[in-house]
Write a protein that holds these residues in place. Sequence first.
Motif, PDB file in Angstrom:
ATOM      1  N   ASP A 117       0.813  -1.219   0.000  1.00 16.42           N
ATOM      2  CA  ASP A 117       0.000   0.000   0.000  1.00 16.42           C
ATOM      3  C   ASP A 117       0.846   1.269   0.000  1.00 16.42           C
ATOM      4  N   ILE A 118       2.128   1.124  -0.315  1.00 17.22           N
ATOM      5  CA  ILE A 118       3.027   2.281  -0.344  1.00 17.22           C
ATOM      6  C   ILE A 118       3.512   2.513  -1.765  1.00 17.22           C
ATOM      7  N   ILE A 119       3.338   3.745  -2.210  1.00 20.76           N
ATOM      8  CA  ILE A 119       3.763   4.152  -3.549  1.00 20.76           C
ATOM      9  C   ILE A 119       4.897   5.157  -3.387  1.00 20.76           C
ATOM     10  N   SER A 120       6.013   4.888  -4.020  1.00 21.27           N
ATOM     11  CA  SER A 120       7.154   5.801  -3.952  1.00 21.27           C
ATOM     12  C   SER A 120       7.027   6.882  -5.012  1.00 21.27           C
ATOM     13  N   LEU A 121       7.304   8.100  -4.598  1.00 21.77           N
ATOM     14  CA  LEU A 121       7.340   9.250  -5.503  1.00 21.77           C
ATOM     15  C   LEU A 121       8.689   9.923  -5.339  1.00 21.77           C
ATOM     16  N   HIS A 122       9.301  10.305  -6.427  1.00 18.37           N
ATOM     17  CA  HIS A 122      10.635  10.901  -6.391  1.00 18.37           C
ATOM     18  C   HIS A 122      10.550  12.422  -6.322  1.00 18.37           C
ATOM     19  N   ILE A 123      11.246  13.007  -5.366  1.00 19.79           N
ATOM     20  CA  ILE A 123      11.135  14.439  -5.082  1.00 19.79           C
ATOM     21  C   ILE A 123      11.839  15.335  -6.092  1.00 19.79           C
ATOM     22  N   GLU A 124      12.463  14.744  -7.093  1.00 19.53           N
ATOM     23  CA  GLU A 124      13.080  15.567  -8.129  1.00 19.53           C
ATOM     24  C   GLU A 124      12.009  16.275  -8.966  1.00 19.53           C
ATOM     25  N   HIS A 125      10.771  15.777  -8.888  1.00 11.80           N
ATOM     26  CA  HIS A 125       9.658  16.384  -9.620  1.00 11.80           C
ATOM     27  C   HIS A 125       9.151  17.622  -8.884  1.00 11.80           C
ATOM     28  N   THR A 126       8.455  18.484  -9.593  1.00  6.91           N
ATOM     29  CA  THR A 126       7.855  19.668  -8.964  1.00  6.91           C
ATOM     30  C   THR A 126       6.695  19.219  -8.082  1.00  6.91           C
ATOM     31  N   ILE A 127       6.265  20.086  -7.189  1.00  4.90           N
ATOM     32  CA  ILE A 127       5.140  19.757  -6.319  1.00  4.90           C
ATOM     33  C   ILE A 127       3.873  19.524  -7.145  1.00  4.90           C
ATOM     34  N   GLU A 128       3.711  20.254  -8.224  1.00  2.80           N
ATOM     35  CA  GLU A 128       2.555  20.058  -9.087  1.00  2.80           C
ATOM     36  C   GLU A 128       2.594  18.665  -9.729  1.00  2.80           C
ATOM     37  N   GLN A 129       3.769  18.256 -10.185  1.00  6.57           N
ATOM     38  CA  GLN A 129       3.905  16.925 -10.777  1.00  6.57           C
ATOM     39  C   GLN A 129       3.671  15.832  -9.734  1.00  6.57           C
ATOM     40  N   LEU A 130       4.211  16.009  -8.539  1.00  5.46           N
ATOM     41  CA  LEU A 130       4.014  15.022  -7.475  1.00  5.46           C
ATOM     42  C   LEU A 130       2.539  14.913  -7.108  1.00  5.46           C
ATOM     43  N   THR A 131       1.865  16.044  -7.041  1.00 11.70           N
ATOM     44  CA  THR A 131       0.440  16.044  -6.717  1.00 11.70           C
ATOM     45  C   THR A 131      -0.339  15.267  -7.773  1.00 11.70           C
ATOM     46  N   GLU A 132      -0.073  15.535  -9.029  1.00  6.48           N
ATOM     47  CA  GLU A 132      -0.770  14.832 -10.107  1.00  6.48           C
ATOM     48  C   GLU A 132      -0.455  13.342 -10.094  1.00  6.48           C
ATOM     49  N   GLN A 133       0.805  12.983  -9.829  1.00 11.08           N
ATOM     50  CA  GLN A 133       1.166  11.565  -9.748  1.00 11.08           C
ATOM     51  C   GLN A 133       0.394  10.878  -8.625  1.00 11.08           C
ATOM     52  N   ALA A 134       0.333  11.527  -7.473  1.00 11.55           N
ATOM     53  CA  ALA A 134      -0.379  10.943  -6.327  1.00 11.55           C
ATOM     54  C   ALA A 134      -1.865  10.802  -6.638  1.00 11.55           C
ATOM     55  N   LEU A 135      -2.465  11.847  -7.192  1.00 10.96           N
ATOM     56  CA  LEU A 135      -3.886  11.782  -7.528  1.00 10.96           C
ATOM     57  C   LEU A 135      -4.168  10.687  -8.546  1.00 10.96           C
ATOM     58  N   SER A 136      -3.280  10.526  -9.487  1.00 12.60           N
ATOM     59  CA  SER A 136      -3.435   9.474 -10.478  1.00 12.60           C
ATOM     60  C   SER A 136      -3.426   8.098  -9.823  1.00 12.60           C
ATOM     61  N   HIS A 137      -2.528   7.886  -8.867  1.00 14.00           N
ATOM     62  CA  HIS A 137      -2.482   6.608  -8.148  1.00 14.00           C
ATOM     63  C   HIS A 137      -3.738   6.381  -7.319  1.00 14.00           C
ATOM     64  N   LEU A 138      -4.261   7.437  -6.730  1.00 15.44           N
ATOM     65  CA  LEU A 138      -5.458   7.314  -5.905  1.00 15.44           C
ATOM     66  C   LEU A 138      -6.673   6.885  -6.697  1.00 15.44           C
ATOM     67  N   HIS A 139      -6.706   7.216  -7.951  1.00 13.14           N
ATOM     68  CA  HIS A 139      -7.910   6.995  -8.738  1.00 13.14           C
ATOM     69  C   HIS A 139      -7.744   5.926  -9.823  1.00 13.14           C
ATOM     70  N   ARG A 140      -6.843   5.024  -9.584  1.00 12.98           N
ATOM     71  CA  ARG A 140      -6.693   3.882 -10.513  1.00 12.98           C
ATOM     72  C   ARG A 140      -7.622   2.777 -10.111  1.00 12.98           C
TER      73      ARG A 140
END
Length: 175
Positions: free
Chosen positions: A152-175
């Motif tokens: 239940d843990i998804i890794s996100l890399h902080i090299e991305h902008t906060i906007e990109q990280l937010t979109e990545q997280a939202l995308s994972h939430l709604h799969r």
Amino acid sequence: MNTSDYSLAEPTAIIVMGVSGSGKTTLAQHLAKRLEIEFLDADDFHPATNKAHMASGKPLTDAMRLPWVEILRHRLDAEAAAGRSLSLAFSGLRKSHRELLRQSRGKKIFFHLTGAKALIAERMIARTGHFMPESLLDSQFDTLEPPSSEPDIISLHIEHTIEQLTEQALSHLHR
């Protein structure tokens, strides 16, 4: 997508975890805003003695962390019982602490922010008004038990902008 495109079907605790300075609070706040749910910062639940201990340059012991994690578990439980979702910024360094949070009611999903220690150190040096000194970063990495086998843990890399990280997280939430 619109904010309304990102609703949660059931009470969910979105837990953004990682070492100090990784951007947990920022991402958790962005997710809370986009999902129109409550934001909690686990640091706000530390007793003053814990904050003073860290501010003096000493890492917390597991015995000091455990009551804090229990308080957070009870809060997650109460929010889920009330049918509410939330976004929590929480270090989650120890697997046992993540397991405690999993014992609360409702669905949980963890986003683990990962990145180079040098980048995180730069961020810690640049921020102001936080009790955690950059000198404790090594202890944060030493304490971290990587969540590689936790589904239940998804890794996100902080090299991305906060906007990109937010979109990545939202995308994972709604799969």
